[in-house]
Design an enzyme around this catalytic site. Structure first.
Site, mmCIF file in Angstrom:
data_model
loop_
_atom_site.group_PDB
_atom_site.id
_atom_site.type_symbol
_atom_site.label_atom_id
_atom_site.label_comp_id
_atom_site.label_asym_id
_atom_site.label_seq_id
_atom_site.Cartn_x
_atom_site.Cartn_y
_atom_site.Cartn_z
ATOM 1 N N LYS A 109 0.838 -1.200 0.000
ATOM 2 C CA LYS A 109 0.000 0.000 0.000
ATOM 3 C C LYS A 109 0.875 1.253 0.000
ATOM 4 C CE LYS A 109 -3.837 -2.494 1.951
ATOM 5 N NZ LYS A 109 -4.483 -3.088 3.122
ATOM 6 N N GLN B 129 -5.097 -1.983 9.280
ATOM 7 C CA GLN B 129 -4.917 -3.299 8.656
ATOM 8 C C GLN B 129 -5.510 -4.399 9.556
ATOM 9 O OE1 GLN B 129 -3.435 -3.786 5.500
ATOM 10 N NE2 GLN B 129 -4.268 -5.833 5.809
ATOM 11 N N ASP C 234 -11.610 2.118 3.379
ATOM 12 C CA ASP C 234 -11.902 0.685 3.207
ATOM 13 C C ASP C 234 -13.417 0.466 3.039
ATOM 14 O OD1 ASP C 234 -9.712 -0.989 3.106
ATOM 15 O OD2 ASP C 234 -9.469 -1.081 5.288
#
Ligand code: NAP
Length: 286
Positions: free
Chosen positions: A52, A96, A119
């Site tokens: 990322k 994460q 997300d």
């Protein structure tokens, strides 16, 4: 032989569009910023976070990693998120997953401001997706849609089967296919006659997490088969849910693992970060 849906090429197109957008934004003094939080030292999570950061750098997006020890108390993690919510240079926040067992994922996701939830896991964003009025789409299913579109395949009127019903992949995937007027069936571990159901699919998306779960006898000739799975085979090599070599003989289109949906997921994260930055800065192009 199926046509390969090459995640490397399709994600490169997305990333290049994002990079152009970032250039236009920077010309107006706006640099999109993403904060990536990692708790603990799970090797898979470390790889995802590194990827990322790399794609952010390539596209000119500012990224900031916050690495916390595995025993970080939940309160401390939530305080960090609140401080990131209040920073104007951070437009997107990603924590994460999975988190260590003492931390409640739901509480952490709920702490992220919905406008920075790149997300799209926050309940507010999930609700927006459900009613078809959304700003962010979750990165993995959005990446799958991008792959389907890149093949020039229309979803409308097609039988679509999604294997898996997780909140982060299966459910939003089904909803996105529904929004494009597919006739959608969701399969899961309690589904009966899964082979017959899958065999009827024009578009089959597998998000199960079991290597070689999808075999050629489950696939309609000419179908689009998208493999979301990330598993390890008997030689500890990365593989998806689909028996790719055998299914390629039957399917019309197939996405590989590696080199498929995983690359799309990261590209869509960039896209969401730029969308968040535009929204927060009321960025309008002349
Ligand atoms: P998950 O939360 O474990 O969900 C797996 C789903 O598969 C569940 O709904 C489960 O059904 C279903 N399932 C399990 N065994 C089954 C069986 N025998 N028959 C039919 N359905 C079955 O996993 P996830 O987070 O959705 O992830 C799925 C896979 O995608 C994993 O390999 C993960 O690593 C991968 N993934 C990849 C990306 C990417 O960027 N490429 C992103 C996210 C996830 P129940 O609900 O009944 O238990």
């Amino acid at each position: 032989m199926a046509i390969l849906l090459d995640g490397k090429i399709i994600s490169a197109n997305v990333k290049s569009e994002v990079a152009q957008e970032v250039t236009r934004m920077k010309a107006k003094g706006i640099t999109p910023g993403l904060a990536v939080i990692i708790v603990g030292d799970d090797p898979a999570s470390r790889t995802y976070v590194n990827n990322k950061k790399k794609v952010c750098a390539e596209a000119g997006v500012y990224s900031e990693e916050i690495a916390l020890p595995a025993d970080t108390p939940q309160d401390q993690l939530i305080s960090l998120i609140v401080s990131l919510n209040n920073r104007s240079d951070i437009n997107g926040i990603l924590c994460q997953l999975p988190l260590p067992p003492h931390i409640d994922d739901k509480a952490v996701i709920a702490a992220i401001s919905p406008v920075k939830d790149v997300d799209a896991f926050h309940a507010a964003n999930v609700g927006h997706i459900m009613i078809g009025d959304y700003t962010f789409l979750p990165c993995t299913p959005a990446g799958v849609m991008e792959m389907i579109h890149s093949a020039g395949v229309t979803v409308e009127g097609k039988n679509c089967v999604v294997i898996g019903r997780s909140n982060i992949v299966g459910k939003p995937m089904a909803m996105m296919l529904l929004h494009e007027n597919g006739t959608v069936t969701i399969c899961h571990s309690k589904t009966k006659n899964i082979k017959e159901i899958c065999k009827n699919a024009d578009i089959l998306v597998s998000a199960v997490g079991i290597a070689k779960f999808v075999t050629p006898d489950m696939v309609k000739p000419g179908a689009v088969v998208i493999d979301v799975g990330m598993n390890r085979d008997e030689n500890n090599k990365l593989c998806g849910d689909v028996d790719t070599a055998a299914v390629s003989e039957v399917a019309g289109y197939i996405s590989p693992v590696p080199g498929g949906v995983g690359l799309m997921t990261t590209a869509m994260l960039l896209k969401n970060t730029v969308t968040a930055a535009k929204m927060q800065n009321a960025f309008i192009e002349n």
